[in-house]
Each structure stands twice: as structure tokens, then as C-alpha cells.
Design a protein around this motif. Sequence first.
Motif, PDB file in Angstrom:
ATOM      1  N   LEU A 117      17.038 -11.016  26.350  1.00  0.00           N
ATOM      2  CA  LEU A 117      17.581  -9.582  26.928  1.00  0.00           C
ATOM      3  C   LEU A 117      18.640  -9.319  26.055  1.00  0.00           C
ATOM      4  O   LEU A 117      18.647  -8.008  25.898  1.00  0.00           O
ATOM      5  CB  LEU A 117      17.990  -9.779  28.283  1.00  0.00           C
ATOM      6  N   LEU A 118      19.630 -10.194  25.557  1.00  0.00           N
ATOM      7  CA  LEU A 118      20.661  -9.739  24.799  1.00  0.00           C
ATOM      8  C   LEU A 118      20.262  -9.531  23.300  1.00  0.00           C
ATOM      9  O   LEU A 118      20.941  -8.765  22.598  1.00  0.00           O
ATOM     10  CB  LEU A 118      21.594 -11.015  24.767  1.00  0.00           C
ATOM     11  N   ALA A 119      18.908  -9.647  22.804  1.00  0.00           N
ATOM     12  CA  ALA A 119      18.641  -9.179  21.560  1.00  0.00           C
ATOM     13  C   ALA A 119      18.580  -7.850  21.329  1.00  0.00           C
ATOM     14  O   ALA A 119      18.863  -7.209  20.196  1.00  0.00           O
ATOM     15  CB  ALA A 119      17.246  -9.775  21.115  1.00  0.00           C
ATOM     16  N   ALA A 120      18.619  -7.041  22.326  1.00  0.00           N
ATOM     17  CA  ALA A 120      18.665  -5.531  22.373  1.00  0.00           C
ATOM     18  C   ALA A 120      20.027  -4.922  22.489  1.00  0.00           C
ATOM     19  O   ALA A 120      19.973  -3.791  22.526  1.00  0.00           O
ATOM     20  CB  ALA A 120      17.462  -5.197  23.474  1.00  0.00           C
ATOM     21  N   HIS A 121      20.997  -5.740  22.643  1.00  0.00           N
ATOM     22  CA  HIS A 121      22.372  -5.326  22.872  1.00  0.00           C
ATOM     23  C   HIS A 121      23.453  -5.811  21.634  1.00  0.00           C
ATOM     24  O   HIS A 121      23.188  -6.459  20.900  1.00  0.00           O
ATOM     25  CB  HIS A 121      22.779  -5.644  24.153  1.00  0.00           C
ATOM     26  N   ARG A 122      24.519  -5.042  21.652  1.00  0.00           N
ATOM     27  CA  ARG A 122      25.555  -5.089  20.836  1.00  0.00           C
ATOM     28  C   ARG A 122      26.492  -6.323  21.519  1.00  0.00           C
ATOM     29  O   ARG A 122      27.108  -6.234  22.345  1.00  0.00           O
ATOM     30  CB  ARG A 122      26.496  -4.306  20.766  1.00  0.00           C
ATOM     31  N   VAL A 123      26.198  -7.308  20.811  1.00  0.00           N
ATOM     32  CA  VAL A 123      26.816  -8.786  21.401  1.00  0.00           C
ATOM     33  C   VAL A 123      27.694  -9.352  20.192  1.00  0.00           C
ATOM     34  O   VAL A 123      27.403  -9.233  19.047  1.00  0.00           O
ATOM     35  CB  VAL A 123      25.665  -9.880  21.593  1.00  0.00           C
ATOM     36  N   VAL A 124      28.803  -9.535  20.670  1.00  0.00           N
ATOM     37  CA  VAL A 124      30.051 -10.052  19.933  1.00  0.00           C
ATOM     38  C   VAL A 124      30.407 -11.522  20.541  1.00  0.00           C
ATOM     39  O   VAL A 124      30.742 -11.527  21.767  1.00  0.00           O
ATOM     40  CB  VAL A 124      31.377  -9.390  19.799  1.00  0.00           C
ATOM     41  N   PHE A 125      30.503 -12.484  19.480  1.00  0.00           N
ATOM     42  CA  PHE A 125      30.859 -13.845  19.898  1.00  0.00           C
ATOM     43  C   PHE A 125      32.368 -14.227  19.890  1.00  0.00           C
ATOM     44  O   PHE A 125      32.704 -13.948  18.486  1.00  0.00           O
ATOM     45  CB  PHE A 125      30.010 -14.916  19.179  1.00  0.00           C
TER      46      PHE A 125
END
Length: 196
Positions: A117-125
Motif C-alpha cells: 500500500l505504501l508504494a503509492a504514497h510519499r513516504v519519508v524514512f
Amino acid sequence: MTSSTEGRERPDTADFADTAAAAARTDGPAVVLVGPPGAGKSTVGALLAARLGTTVRDTDEDVEKAAGKAIPDIFYDDGEPAFRALERAAVRAALAGHPGVLALGGGAVMDPGTRELLAAHRVVFLDVEMADAVKRVGLDAPRPLLAVNPRQQWRTLMEQRRPHYTEVARATVTTAGRTPDEVAELVLAALESHPA
């Protein structure tokens, strides 16, 4: 897919609004923050939400509301599988329905469905060293997975989780030696450098 953001240049305020507007158009969060305990996801999330003129949501809080009890109590009363099921549901709901800043619990990325699901979102580690994590939250806080030999447990958790944090993230922001304001600025810069 991941890049490190090390500069301290502050993006233009108009860019912040563009980021929030883009998130609203894509029916998802403006940014999703992932990282271990003590990375500053909640603090940085609140700062980002203020700068973007939006709201912040924390899936750990959603889990506690759904269960009617604190996370340590869920672990002790119901077990980790029950907690993880609640967490999966909370993440799915937040990704689908929250347009603002979203902070995920440290272990949420361990679920393959969540990573998909996270693949489609703007994720910052938000990457943090153990010494900084200890200063921020202390390892004596009520964290079920760190209850015994917390420093060793933290290292083990990071060995298991780091590959998943980097897998889902469009950018990594190292928090070492930085204030929450500086980290928030770097996250915003990362969003501008890595648009949807």
C-alpha cells in the motif's frame, strides 16, 4: 528509490502548499513518516502539518482508540498478533482517508500488505541512531518490544526493519544532530525533490 537528504536549504513556503494540494488530488496523505521509536515521527509530523496547513494523524493513536486501551496493554492482554491486526487496519484506513501528515508505528512496515500500500504514497524514512532515540524517548518507556535488554532489542529491531523502511521510502532524512524543525525542513525539501 531512496535518496538521502542532507542539505539544510529551506524550501519556499509556496512549495509547502503545492505539496498539500498534490496530496489532496491523489486522495492520500501529504506525507507518510516511517521510522523506529525515537525517530521523531510524532513531533516532526506535527511541525509538518502546521507548515502544510493540514492535520497530523498517528496510527498508534488510532490503534489505541480502536482497542480502548494503550498499546502495551494490547500486547500484554491480547498478544502481538492482535496488535498487528489492529495496526494493519489502522494503516489501511489512514492511507485511504487522511489527506494530511501520517505517522506510522515503528513496526507497521513489517507487514507485506502495508508495504504494498505504501508504494503509492510519499513516504519519508526518519533515520535515527540509537543514542539519539534514547535521548528522545528513553528506553525505559513502556514499549513492549523493548522490555528486556532494550538496547540490544532496539538494534535487533533496526536490523530487521531498516530494509523495509528503505524499501517503502522515497527519501531518507537522517535526524542525527538535527532539531525537529530542521528535520521537518529536510522532509519538505525531500518531498519537493521526489514528487508523486
